[in-house]
Design an enzyme around this catalytic site. Structure first.
Site, short mmCIF file in Angstrom:
data_model
loop_
_atom_site.label_atom_id
_atom_site.label_comp_id
_atom_site.label_asym_id
_atom_site.label_seq_id
_atom_site.Cartn_x
_atom_site.Cartn_y
_atom_site.Cartn_z
N LYS A 200 0.84 -1.27 -0.01
CA LYS A 200 -0.10 0.04 -0.07
C LYS A 200 0.89 1.08 0.12
O LYS A 200 1.93 1.50 0.91
CB LYS A 200 -0.96 0.11 1.23
CG LYS A 200 -1.95 1.38 1.27
CD LYS A 200 -2.86 1.22 2.52
CE LYS A 200 -3.46 2.42 2.64
NZ LYS A 200 -4.54 2.32 3.50
N ARG A 210 -10.77 9.80 1.88
CA ARG A 210 -10.86 10.44 3.23
C ARG A 210 -11.73 11.40 3.48
O ARG A 210 -12.21 11.54 4.46
CB ARG A 210 -9.39 11.31 3.30
CG ARG A 210 -8.58 9.95 3.34
CD ARG A 210 -6.95 10.74 3.44
NE ARG A 210 -5.97 9.63 3.14
CZ ARG A 210 -4.73 10.03 2.92
NH1 ARG A 210 -4.09 11.20 3.19
NH2 ARG A 210 -3.78 9.03 3.05
N GLU A 239 7.38 -6.87 1.25
CA GLU A 239 6.20 -6.54 2.28
C GLU A 239 5.46 -7.91 1.89
O GLU A 239 4.66 -8.39 2.81
CB GLU A 239 5.44 -5.32 1.74
CG GLU A 239 5.99 -4.20 2.37
CD GLU A 239 5.72 -3.94 3.81
OE1 GLU A 239 5.22 -4.69 4.26
OE2 GLU A 239 6.01 -2.95 4.33
N LYS A 254 -2.31 -1.29 -3.89
CA LYS A 254 -3.07 -0.48 -3.76
C LYS A 254 -2.14 0.94 -4.02
O LYS A 254 -1.13 0.93 -3.25
CB LYS A 254 -3.94 -0.46 -2.46
CG LYS A 254 -4.75 0.72 -2.13
CD LYS A 254 -5.16 0.68 -0.78
CE LYS A 254 -5.93 1.82 -0.56
NZ LYS A 254 -6.28 2.05 1.04
N SER A 280 -10.10 5.73 -4.62
CA SER A 280 -11.32 6.69 -4.72
C SER A 280 -10.70 7.68 -5.79
O SER A 280 -11.53 8.22 -6.80
CB SER A 280 -11.56 7.58 -3.36
OG SER A 280 -10.15 7.82 -2.92
N TYR A 319 -14.98 1.03 -6.91
CA TYR A 319 -16.52 1.58 -6.74
C TYR A 319 -17.23 1.65 -7.90
O TYR A 319 -18.37 2.05 -7.90
CB TYR A 319 -16.11 3.29 -6.54
CG TYR A 319 -15.13 3.41 -5.25
CD1 TYR A 319 -15.84 3.31 -3.98
CD2 TYR A 319 -13.85 3.76 -5.18
CE1 TYR A 319 -15.04 3.42 -2.67
CE2 TYR A 319 -13.05 3.68 -4.11
CZ TYR A 319 -13.69 3.49 -2.85
OH TYR A 319 -12.58 3.65 -1.68
#
Ligand code: PBG
Length: 330
Positions: A200, A210, A239, A254, A280, A319
């Site tokens: 991320k 946010r 990671e 992401k 987003s 979304y």
């Protein structure tokens, strides 16, 4: 000898719709989609998010309606994000541990009404803290790793007890996957999965999210001491390796489109389920291009989602999930 033009014409297999379908190397179906949904307090609420046109916060009763819609569209999983009322946000984010918080009520309502749809829950403290960071701060405002991870374990157990199917830690603390896996096993949640937000990045594409969870105005500084630097790819592989060793069932990259190279490298290196989060800001960028007459929504939505599948993803958080599912079902 390899044939060449004119014996070889790559346009031949593209020359009709049936043939293009027959030769498609990648498929995209509604089953590949995870639908992120924002929850708000209240009853009968649909609260539009200005910076995320076409996306709303829903009260729990309306979240259940979205769950039924997902099921009817063939969408396999819903991801939940709460907009915690401001008075419940504290320095240590205790509301994350409340078994009756907005998140837990939404999980229970969904698993009650539409148990056949998976529920993925975000583990991180930013929707619960008064400072908008994903963890606990020391006196200098640095996000503490180990004490944050302890709270995240409690948050994950709280969500699992409410019925979450996939725990998705998005906080980027070191070591939290192993701690959460141990705690889930200890509590008997052996089939609760972990989808780690493994790679991320500290990104400029999270702004509308946010706004949606009400943390933009609260956030002091940035998240660069825990989220990754966009300059790094090898670090993403490290990671992922760590999160897999600690017990992650699947990993996430992401944001999405700007990091397709990371998706491909993770898939090539590890051969594990990889998911992308088309975040987003990416959604808002597509909608802005559509509003400006610069792009045709249906085409770019399906093209970007296909790109994730082609790069190696098992699925995508987007979304546009409901819209894409409708398009894919014809
Ligand atoms: C919280 C979290 C964020 C997103 C998902 N979980 C925001 C952040 O890290 O600041 C972003 C999703 C999006 O932009 O759509 N830890």
């Amino acid at each position: 000898m390899t044939a060449s033009y004119p014996a070889l014409r790559l346009r031949r297999t593209r020359s009709s719709p049936w043939s293009r379908r027959l030769h498609a190397e990648t498929v995209l179906t509604p089953a590949d989609l995870i639908w992120p949904l924002f929850i708000s307090e209240g009853q009968g609420i649909e609260d539009p998010i200005a910076s995320l046109p076409g996306v709303s916060r829903w009260s729990v009763d309306n979240i259940v309606a979205r769950g039924r819609e997902a099921r009817d569209l063939g969408i396999t999983c819903i991801a939940l994000f709460p907009n915690t009322p401001p008075q419940l946000r504290t320095a240590a984010g205790e509301e994350a541990l409340n078994p009756d918080n907005l998140m837990c009520r939404a999980i229970r309502a969904l698993k009650d009404a539409v148990p056949e749809v998976g529920v993925l829950t975000d583990v991180a403290l930013d929707p619960y803290t008064a400072h908008g960071h994903d963890g606990l701060l020391d006196a200098d405002g640095y996000v503490l790793n180990d004490s944050t991870a302890e709270v995240l374990v409690g948050q994950a157990l709280n969500q699992a007890a409410a019925g979450a199917d996939i725990i998705a830690p998005s906080d980027m603390m070191d070591g939290r996957i192993g701690l959460i896996r141990d705690a889930l096993e200890g509590a008997g949640h052996v089939n609760v999965q972990i989808m780690s937000y493994a790679a991320k990045y500290a990104s400029g594409f999270y702004g509308p999210f946010r706004d949606a969870v009400g943390s933009r105005g609260l956030l002091k500084g940035d998240k660069k001491t825990y989220q990754m630097d966009s300059a790094n790819a090898e670090e993403a592989l490290r990671e992922v390796a760590l999160d897999l060793a600690e017990g992650a069932d699947s990993v996430m990259v992401k944001p999405g489109l700007p990091y397709l190279d990371i998706i491909l490298r993770v898939k090539t290196e590890f051969q594990v389920p990889v998911f992308a989060y088309q975040v987003s800001g990416e959604y808002a960028m597509i909608e802005a291009a559509v509003a400006a007459g610069a792009a045709e929504r249906d085409a770019v939505v399906l093209e970007t989602l296909m790109a994730f599948k082609r790069a190696g993803c098992s699925g995508v958080l987007t979304y546009h999930a409901a819209h894409a599912a409708r398009l894919l079902r014809g």
